[in-house]
Design an enzyme around this catalytic site. Structure first.
Site, PDB file in Angstrom:
ATOM      1  N   HIS A   1      -9.722   0.911   4.081  1.00 57.16           N
ATOM      2  CA  HIS A   1      -8.531   1.239   4.867  1.00 57.16           C
ATOM      3  C   HIS A   1      -8.896   2.247   5.952  1.00 57.16           C
ATOM      4  O   HIS A   1      -9.699   3.156   5.733  1.00 57.16           O
ATOM      5  CB  HIS A   1      -7.431   1.808   3.962  1.00 57.16           C
ATOM      6  CG  HIS A   1      -6.123   1.857   4.667  1.00 57.16           C
ATOM      7  ND1 HIS A   1      -5.813   2.842   5.571  1.00 57.16           N
ATOM      8  CD2 HIS A   1      -5.067   1.012   4.651  1.00 57.16           C
ATOM      9  CE1 HIS A   1      -4.615   2.606   6.074  1.00 57.16           C
ATOM     10  NE2 HIS A   1      -4.138   1.500   5.528  1.00 57.16           N
TER      11      HIS A   1
ATOM     12  N   SER B   1       2.728  -1.750  10.685  1.00 60.91           N
ATOM     13  CA  SER B   1       4.165  -1.776  10.991  1.00 60.91           C
ATOM     14  C   SER B   1       4.776  -3.159  10.767  1.00 60.91           C
ATOM     15  O   SER B   1       5.713  -3.550  11.482  1.00 60.91           O
ATOM     16  CB  SER B   1       4.437  -1.279  12.423  1.00 60.91           C
ATOM     17  OG  SER B   1       4.019   0.070  12.563  1.00 60.91           O
TER      18      SER B   1
ATOM     19  N   LYS C   1      -0.067   4.162  -0.482  1.00 57.96           N
ATOM     20  CA  LYS C   1      -0.807   5.313   0.062  1.00 57.96           C
ATOM     21  C   LYS C   1      -0.632   6.526  -0.865  1.00 57.96           C
ATOM     22  O   LYS C   1      -0.734   6.379  -2.077  1.00 57.96           O
ATOM     23  CB  LYS C   1      -0.367   5.577   1.496  1.00 57.96           C
ATOM     24  CG  LYS C   1      -0.475   4.306   2.355  1.00 57.96           C
ATOM     25  CD  LYS C   1      -0.323   4.548   3.817  1.00 57.96           C
ATOM     26  CE  LYS C   1      -0.508   3.226   4.561  1.00 57.96           C
ATOM     27  NZ  LYS C   1      -0.512   3.389   6.011  1.00 57.96           N
TER      28      LYS C   1
ATOM     29  N   GLY D   1       1.699   2.551  10.756  1.00 56.75           N
ATOM     30  CA  GLY D   1       2.624   3.668  10.605  1.00 56.75           C
ATOM     31  C   GLY D   1       3.277   4.127  11.899  1.00 56.75           C
ATOM     32  O   GLY D   1       3.916   5.173  11.939  1.00 56.75           O
TER      33      GLY D   1
ATOM     34  N   ASN E   1       0.853  -1.192   0.000  1.00 53.48           N
ATOM     35  CA  ASN E   1       0.000   0.000   0.000  1.00 53.48           C
ATOM     36  C   ASN E   1       0.885   1.237   0.000  1.00 53.48           C
ATOM     37  O   ASN E   1       1.421   1.624   1.027  1.00 53.48           O
ATOM     38  CB  ASN E   1      -0.917  -0.033   1.238  1.00 53.48           C
ATOM     39  CG  ASN E   1      -1.862   1.150   1.253  1.00 53.48           C
ATOM     40  OD1 ASN E   1      -1.934   1.913   0.290  1.00 53.48           O
ATOM     41  ND2 ASN E   1      -2.591   1.306   2.350  1.00 53.48           N
TER      42      ASN E   1
ATOM     43  N   GLU F   1      -6.042  -4.778  10.287  1.00 55.58           N
ATOM     44  CA  GLU F   1      -5.030  -3.756  10.566  1.00 55.58           C
ATOM     45  C   GLU F   1      -5.428  -2.964  11.807  1.00 55.58           C
ATOM     46  O   GLU F   1      -6.265  -2.058  11.723  1.00 55.58           O
ATOM     47  CB  GLU F   1      -4.921  -2.799   9.383  1.00 55.58           C
ATOM     48  CG  GLU F   1      -4.535  -3.460   8.087  1.00 55.58           C
ATOM     49  CD  GLU F   1      -3.929  -2.456   7.125  1.00 55.58           C
ATOM     50  OE1 GLU F   1      -2.743  -2.589   6.829  1.00 55.58           O
ATOM     51  OE2 GLU F   1      -4.633  -1.526   6.699  1.00 55.58           O
TER      52      GLU F   1
HETATM   53  P1  PGA Z   1       2.336   0.456   7.771  1.00 60.11           P
HETATM   54  O1  PGA Z   1       0.907   0.637   7.035  1.00 60.11           O
HETATM   55  O2  PGA Z   1       2.905  -0.835   7.292  1.00 60.11           O
HETATM   56  O3  PGA Z   1       3.129   1.655   7.329  1.00 60.11           O
HETATM   57  O4  PGA Z   1       2.069   0.455   9.233  1.00 60.11           O
HETATM   58  C1  PGA Z   1       0.072  -0.455   6.847  1.00 60.11           C
HETATM   59  C2  PGA Z   1      -1.201  -0.020   6.164  1.00 60.11           C
HETATM   60  O5  PGA Z   1      -1.726   1.054   6.501  1.00 60.11           O
HETATM   61  O6  PGA Z   1      -1.716  -0.705   5.277  1.00 60.11           O
END
Ligand code: PGA
Length: 257
Positions: A94, A215, A12, A175, A10, A169
Site C-alpha cells: 500500500h 476515493s 487502515k 483519501g 482497507n 491505486e
Molecule cells: P480511499 O482509500 O478509498 O479512502 O481513497 C483507498 C486505499 O487507500 O486503499
C-alpha cells in the site's frame, strides 16, 4: 475470460475503539458475496478479533507482513502467526507503507518482492498494491505505465492469477475524494494488463484481477465497474460505511451483465 470481481475493505488504522468493530463487521456481513470476493484489512491490533467473525466468506487480510518469520523482529507480523490464526491472504505494498502521505517509507519494490515470494511460498495469497504519485500522473499515461512497470518488474514472475490480486491505486486519488475518471482508470488498467501480457504472459494478463483504488465509493462504483479492465475496488473511506455493501452489489451486477 470472465474474472470474478473482488473488493477489499482497507480499514487502515481505524476504528479508534474496539467497541466499534462489531458495527464495521456487520457492514461487511451485509454484503452479498455470491458473485464477488471480499477481503477485509483490519488494523494489526484488531486483526485477531475479526478472525471468524465474517459470515459470508469475507477473508481477513493483514495490512503487511515480514519476510523473516517469527523471532526477534519487534513490531512485525509474521506469516507463520497469520497461518496459526487461520489467515490466508495478506495485503502488500500500500502506498501508505511505500512512504507516501508523510509516513516514512516502510517498504520498497525490493522488500515487497521478497515479501510476496515469502507469502506465496508459505501458501497464502496476496493483494498487491501499485500506483503513481501526482507528479508522475501529470506527465501522462506513458510515465504512469513506466512507474507501474518499475513497481512490477521484480514480481512479474510471481503473478499467479489464482494467488495474487493487483490493486492499482493512484496515490493522488487515495483519501482525497478525487477518484480517477473511469476513462483514465480504464486506460491505466488496460496498460497494466498489456505490460503483464508482455512481461509475464498473455494468459496471466487475461486472468489476473486488477482492482482500482482511490476515493471509490457507492456513487462512482457503477461507472468504474462498467470498465472492462477494472475487476474490483480496494476501498478505504467507504469501507467504513454501509455503502460498501452497495459497491459489492454494483460490481456484481455489472460483471454479470
Ligand atoms: P480511499 O482509500 O478509498 O479512502 O481513497 C483507498 C486505499 O487507500 O486503499
Amino acid at each position: 475470460m470472465a474474472r470474478r470481481p473482488v473488493l477489499g475493505a482497507n480499514w487502515k488504522c481505524n476504528p479508534a475503539k474496539k467497541a466499534d468493530l462489531d458495527g464495521l463487521i456487520a457492514n461487511i456481513n451485509a454484503c452479498d458475496t455470491t458473485d464477488c470476493d471480499v477481503y477485509v484489512c483490519p488494523s494489526p491490533l484488531h486483526t485477531d478479533y475479526c478472525c471468524g467473525k465474517f459470515t459470508n466468506a469475507s477473508v481477513v487480510t493483514p495490512q503487511n507482513c515480514n519476510f523473516k518469520g517469527c523471532g526477534a523482529f519487534t513490531g512485525e507480523m509474521a506469516v507463520e502467526q497469520m497461518k496459526d490464526l487461520g489467515i490466508t491472504n495478506v495485503l502488500l505494498g500500500h502506498s501508505e507503507r511505500r512512504g507516501e502521505f508523510g509516513i516514512h517509507q516502510m517498504d520498497t519494490n525490493e522488500t515487497l518482492a521478497i515479501k510476496l515470494k515469502y507469502v506465496l511460498d508459505a501458501g497464502l495469497t496476496c493483494a498487491f498494491c501499485i500506483g503513481e504519485p501526482l507528479a508522475i500522473r501529470e506527465k501522462g499515461l506513458d510515465a504512469v505505465l513506466a512507474e507501474v512497470d518499475t513497481q512490477l518488474s521484480q514480481i512479474y514472475s510471481l503473478l499467479d492469477p489464482t494467488k495474487v490480486v493487483l490493486a492499482y491505486e493512484p496515490v493522488w486519488a487515495i483519501g482525497t475524494g478525487k477518484s480517477a475518471t473511469a476513462a483514465d482508470a480504464q486506460a491505466t488498467h488496460a496498460g497494466i494488463r498489456k505490460l503483464i501480457s508482455e512481461k509475464a504472459s498473455p494468459e496471466v494478463a487475461a486472468a489476473i484481477r486488477i482492482q482500482y483504488g482511490g476515493s471509490s465509493n457507492a456513487a462512482n462504483a457503477g461507472e468504474l465497474s462498467a470498465q472492462p479492465d477494472i475487476d474490483g475496488f480496494l476501498v478505504g473511506g467507504a469501507s467504513l460505511k454501509p455503502e460498501f455493501a452497495q459497491m459489492v452489489a454494483t460490481i456484481s451486477a455489472a460483471k454479470k451483465a
